[in-house]
Scaffold this active site. Structure first.
Site, mmCIF file in Angstrom:
data_model
loop_
_atom_site.group_PDB
_atom_site.id
_atom_site.type_symbol
_atom_site.label_atom_id
_atom_site.label_comp_id
_atom_site.label_asym_id
_atom_site.label_seq_id
_atom_site.Cartn_x
_atom_site.Cartn_y
_atom_site.Cartn_z
ATOM 1 N N ASP A 269 0.850 -1.202 0.000
ATOM 2 C CA ASP A 269 0.000 0.000 0.000
ATOM 3 C C ASP A 269 0.887 1.254 0.000
ATOM 4 O O ASP A 269 1.829 1.346 0.794
ATOM 5 C CB ASP A 269 -0.868 -0.048 1.276
ATOM 6 C CG ASP A 269 -1.911 1.041 1.332
ATOM 7 O OD1 ASP A 269 -2.399 1.469 0.256
ATOM 8 O OD2 ASP A 269 -2.258 1.473 2.452
ATOM 9 N N HIS A 270 0.595 2.194 -0.873
ATOM 10 C CA HIS A 270 1.337 3.472 -0.949
ATOM 11 C C HIS A 270 2.856 3.295 -0.992
ATOM 12 O O HIS A 270 3.584 3.879 -0.181
ATOM 13 C CB HIS A 270 0.964 4.389 0.231
ATOM 14 C CG HIS A 270 -0.430 4.908 0.147
ATOM 15 N ND1 HIS A 270 -0.833 5.852 -0.761
ATOM 16 C CD2 HIS A 270 -1.533 4.575 0.854
ATOM 17 C CE1 HIS A 270 -2.125 6.094 -0.618
ATOM 18 N NE2 HIS A 270 -2.579 5.316 0.350
ATOM 19 N N ASP B 199 2.750 5.026 -5.505
ATOM 20 C CA ASP B 199 2.064 6.297 -5.269
ATOM 21 C C ASP B 199 3.009 7.445 -5.593
ATOM 22 O O ASP B 199 3.773 7.906 -4.751
ATOM 23 C CB ASP B 199 1.587 6.385 -3.818
ATOM 24 C CG ASP B 199 0.854 7.699 -3.544
ATOM 25 O OD1 ASP B 199 0.745 8.515 -4.485
ATOM 26 O OD2 ASP B 199 0.412 7.902 -2.406
ATOM 27 N N SER C 195 -12.651 4.210 5.149
ATOM 28 C CA SER C 195 -13.185 3.847 6.475
ATOM 29 C C SER C 195 -14.471 4.616 6.727
ATOM 30 O O SER C 195 -14.606 5.780 6.344
ATOM 31 C CB SER C 195 -12.158 4.179 7.563
ATOM 32 O OG SER C 195 -11.202 3.144 7.663
#
Ligand code: G3H
Ligand code: 13P
Ligand code: ZN
Length: 316
Positions: free
Chosen positions: A81-82, A103, A213
């Site tokens: 992630d990222h 990213d 979220s």
């Protein structure tokens, strides 16, 4: 069973979204796997750069391998992630990851393409797929900090050019969400028109929603009642998450909600048992509560109940 992210997206596209959940420790791994098995859902387990250096990336990867054995029915992809270019290359070389996210969204358009393209070339040689990001989410990312006001949304025409030139396999779009527990501060909701526009221009291309979220208000209230100070915390409406899943958003990223469950369980536990100092009783409650959260979220995403069908589709 670790599977390709591409295979999961192919099955989900236009019908539901796969939950992409961040993990940092053993309790999260156990809760996550249990929740996905209980709800019969495929899922993506994702590791941020911060998570990989919190204890040690080898420890996290070993925990995932162990969970794969403890839960032999689980069908999941492993995702970075990222990532920046260096961490993407590291994950590609390790051979453990199904996909990586590069990213470079803080770079100018052409530079973002250039960097993404280099990662795509390396990843595709190993059958690993690449998520890229275009546009800027509000809030704070690991190496990108942007003021909510300056956050800019993804331009659909630029997105198409970006996809074609970079060769990426999925695209994280800035559509109004932000990371963390304080979303939509005085501004808009999700820009579904951007999703439909991109979908029209590049049908079947998987899109990703970060900052997804929902920051459940009962969770926030319980944290505050147990001594927390989360004022004005707000997340994405769950009905909007379900809607995005039917519009070609195949991956929904969730991290903050899991942290809220952790925070609530531990605050309540030690408040009600001030004489206690053992980590295991609260840890046990957290694993069960996190699993419950995952079951609920997978129902919202539409991934609940898809497990057998996904497994069969991956065999073809
Ligand atoms: O987008 C960021 C994710 O929530 C990961 O957070 O960088 O604190 O691990 P982290
Ligand atoms: P949340 O902060 O809304 O959980 O988003 C997580 C995320 O986008 C991880 O990449
Ligand atoms: Zn993110």
């Amino acid at each position: 069973m670790i599977v390709s992210t591409k295979g999961l997206f192919k099955h989900a596209y236009g019908k539901y979204a796969v939950g992409a959940y961040n993990i940092n420790n053993a309790e999260q791994v156990m809760g996550l796997f249990k929740g996905n098995i209980d709800s019969k859902a495929p899922f993506i387990i994702q590791l941020s750069k911060g998570a990989r250096s919190y204890t040690d990336k080898r420890l996290l990867e070993a925990m995932i391998r162990a969970a794969d054995q403890i839960f032999p029915d689980a069908v999941f992809a492993v995702h970075l992630d990222h990532g920046d270019e260096a961490s993407c290359m590291d994950c590609i070389a390790s051979g453990f990851y199904s996909s990586v996210m590069i990213d470079a969204s803080s770079e100018p358009f052409e530079k973002n393409i250039e960097i993404t393209k280099r990662v795509v070339e390396a990843a595709h040689k190993k059958n690993i797929s690449v998520e890229a990001e275009l546009g800027t989410l509000g809030g704070v990312e690991e190496h990108v900090s942007v003021d909510e006001k300056n956050a800019h949304l993804t331009d659909p025409k630029e997105a198409v050019e970006f996809i074609k030139k970079s060769g990426c396999d999925s695209l994280a779009c800035a559509i109004g969400t932000s990371h963390g527990a304080y979303k939509f501060a005085g501004s808009q909701g999700i820009h579904f028109e951007i999703i439909s526009e991109i979908q029209k221009l590049v049908p079947e291309f998987p899109l990703v929603m970060h900052g997804s979220s929902s920051v459940p208000q009962d969770e926030v209230q319980r944290i505050n009642a147990a001594g927390g100070k989360l004022k004005g915390a707000k997340g994405v409406d769950e009905a909007q998450i379900t809607k995005a899943g039917k519009m070609g958003v195949t991956k929904i990223n969730i991290d903050t909600d899991g942290r809220l469950v952790w925070c609530r369980v531990h605050r309540e536990h030690f408040l009600s048992k001030p004489e206690d100092f053992d980590l295991r009783p609260a840890g046990k409650v957290f694993m069960a509560e996190y699993a419950k959260y995952i079951v609920h979220k997978n129902q919202v995403l539409g991934s609940a109940g898809q497990l057998d069908d996904v497994r069969n589709s991956l065999k073809k």
